[in-house]
Design a protein around this motif. Sequence first.
Motif, PDB file in Angstrom:
ATOM      1  N   ASN A 114       0.838  -1.200   0.000  1.00 37.01           N
ATOM      2  CA  ASN A 114       0.000   0.000   0.000  1.00 37.01           C
ATOM      3  C   ASN A 114       0.871   1.246   0.000  1.00 37.01           C
ATOM      4  O   ASN A 114       1.792   1.375   0.813  1.00 37.01           O
ATOM      5  N   LEU A 115       0.573   2.188  -0.896  1.00 41.69           N
ATOM      6  CA  LEU A 115       1.311   3.440  -0.934  1.00 41.69           C
ATOM      7  C   LEU A 115       0.924   4.356   0.224  1.00 41.69           C
ATOM      8  O   LEU A 115       1.785   5.005   0.815  1.00 41.69           O
ATOM      9  N   ALA A 487       0.060   8.107 -13.995  1.00 45.81           N
ATOM     10  CA  ALA A 487       0.476   8.245 -12.598  1.00 45.81           C
ATOM     11  C   ALA A 487      -0.725   8.208 -11.658  1.00 45.81           C
ATOM     12  O   ALA A 487      -0.680   7.573 -10.595  1.00 45.81           O
ATOM     13  N   SER A 488      -1.818   8.865 -12.041  1.00 42.09           N
ATOM     14  CA  SER A 488      -3.017   8.873 -11.188  1.00 42.09           C
ATOM     15  C   SER A 488      -3.603   7.469 -11.054  1.00 42.09           C
ATOM     16  O   SER A 488      -4.037   7.064  -9.971  1.00 42.09           O
ATOM     17  N   PHE A 489      -3.609   6.714 -12.166  1.00 42.92           N
ATOM     18  CA  PHE A 489      -4.122   5.344 -12.100  1.00 42.92           C
ATOM     19  C   PHE A 489      -3.281   4.481 -11.170  1.00 42.92           C
ATOM     20  O   PHE A 489      -3.817   3.732 -10.335  1.00 42.92           O
ATOM     21  N   LEU A 490      -1.938   4.588 -11.289  1.00 47.28           N
ATOM     22  CA  LEU A 490      -1.062   3.778 -10.438  1.00 47.28           C
ATOM     23  C   LEU A 490      -1.228   4.149  -8.966  1.00 47.28           C
ATOM     24  O   LEU A 490      -1.243   3.277  -8.096  1.00 47.28           O
ATOM     25  N   TRP A 491      -1.343   5.464  -8.679  1.00 51.68           N
ATOM     26  CA  TRP A 491      -1.572   5.878  -7.303  1.00 51.68           C
ATOM     27  C   TRP A 491      -2.891   5.308  -6.791  1.00 51.68           C
ATOM     28  O   TRP A 491      -2.966   4.792  -5.666  1.00 51.68           O
ATOM     29  N   GLY A 492      -3.930   5.411  -7.596  1.00 48.73           N
ATOM     30  CA  GLY A 492      -5.232   4.878  -7.163  1.00 48.73           C
ATOM     31  C   GLY A 492      -5.201   3.373  -6.957  1.00 48.73           C
ATOM     32  O   GLY A 492      -5.795   2.848  -6.002  1.00 48.73           O
ATOM     33  N   TYR A 493      -4.477   2.659  -7.837  1.00 50.00           N
ATOM     34  CA  TYR A 493      -4.449   1.201  -7.762  1.00 50.00           C
ATOM     35  C   TYR A 493      -3.691   0.721  -6.532  1.00 50.00           C
ATOM     36  O   TYR A 493      -4.109  -0.220  -5.857  1.00 50.00           O
ATOM     37  N   PHE A 494      -2.556   1.349  -6.233  1.00 48.47           N
ATOM     38  CA  PHE A 494      -1.706   0.886  -5.149  1.00 48.47           C
ATOM     39  C   PHE A 494      -1.950   1.628  -3.819  1.00 48.47           C
ATOM     40  O   PHE A 494      -1.332   1.284  -2.825  1.00 48.47           O
ATOM     41  N   ALA A 495      -2.796   2.628  -3.818  1.00 47.82           N
ATOM     42  CA  ALA A 495      -2.996   3.395  -2.584  1.00 47.82           C
ATOM     43  C   ALA A 495      -3.579   2.534  -1.470  1.00 47.82           C
ATOM     44  O   ALA A 495      -3.220   2.703  -0.315  1.00 47.82           O
TER      45      ALA A 495
END
Length: 495
Positions: A114-115, A487-495
């Motif tokens: 989790n980020l 970048a927004s997708f990766l943040w949302g996916y791993f958040a």
Amino acid sequence: CKPVQTSAPQVDMYSGALFIREALGWDLYGSVGALLGITALYTWFYWFVLVCGLTALMFADLVQTLIIVAGASVLAGYALGAVGGYQGLLERYPLALPPNSSGPCGRPRPDAFNLLRDPSTGDLPWPGLVLGLGIISAWYWCTDQVIVQRCLAGRSLTHVRAGCVVCGYLKVLPMFLMVLPGMAARVLFPDVIGCADPQGCSRACGSALGCSNVAYPRLVLSLLPPGLRGLMLAVVLAALMSSLASIFASSAALFTLDVYRKLRPGAGPRHLLVAGRLWVVAMVGLSLAWLPVVEAARGGQLFDYMQALASYLAPPVAAVFFLAVFVPRVNEPGAFWGLLGGLGLGLARLIPEFLLGSGSCGSPGRCPALLCGLHYLHFAVLLFLLTCAVVLSVSWCHPPIPKVHLHRLVFSLRNSREPRIDLDAAKEPPENAGVQLGDLEATPGAEPGAGGVASEMGVASAEAPPPEDPKWSRLVDINALVLMGVASFLWGYFA
């Protein structure tokens, strides 16, 4: 921009020494000596035999980036394949315990995938990750000399913006080429990467504080076949040497132009060149003396050391840069006292923490909680805000900068077509602008579109820049939007 680029020579030295020590079994200082010797030959060859100066370093960076991305992609495939792919990593990482482990030390974190982590108990609390790391990133990518030096060498603003977008795409890769393979190394070598007791860590990697720093070298040496193994080691070390050469060249340029030339205004190009080389020698000595601190700081975690060091020193620079762009009322006295006050506050945290130790799991440091209790990323946010307060307060006590000096230098006047009078034009002639170690006889940076966005000193053109090609400018804008979407997708996916 290389995926391994840093802004601290001692970090590059230590990283390269780890690779050499793992591959050849040498001790730390023997490995550093070999790295510095080869770097000196490398730098001399590129600056004075081939293309000379910054151009050679940039071409070397380009070639090394392409090779290291290809090699890291192959290594990531080997590492993830060895643990059963991403799904296998999800299942096996929480079980990657070192032998005879007890207590929380040595156990994988339950929030490892989790980020955004707990704001109080997380090792990277999410407010600090979003705000503190954002401030550090703004400092590095917008103001660090190694990056700015390359941007100022662009042929046009479109080229510079396109280069930054390409760097943004490259910065998506470390998540998959470095972080996930590093977690796979924990699964494959739990007794080494996950060691929790000083005796076990000393036997595993020679460091009593922990062995996470050797995760990537162990993957290279253990998983890749001999040919690829040698190529990967060579490219990583070449990239680190290129980073060292870039940092030393930038540091020498700043010292000779901003300090030594002020002390010796009559010094000629040859004199400045010698002064820059002697400064590089001094930098090497200081970096060598600092290596034991790098090895012991932040519980032996090299990444944490890099971010902590930046958190204590970078926010004042980021604050002044931010305010100078968005608040035209900011002036030189405000910037000066903001930088000075911010540096003092940062050193008040850095010195006791590095002298007394921040501690590690199961071994608390001696630094008092009043000074070191706040997480370093949260401290970065606090330091940024305090610096902003000092800059604004002092600026309001002094006259503002006339608008005629600010056209196209502040956000509110970014589209102005009025001619600008350089504020420093009457103070200092620009004969040696654009000077750097290795080509001190270079001419100043030209207009955008004619060889350079600005001079090495960062003095922008007083005339309005020529219009950009709409087709290429639009293409760069589209790619910037695509990059932000990824970048927004990766943040949302791993958040």
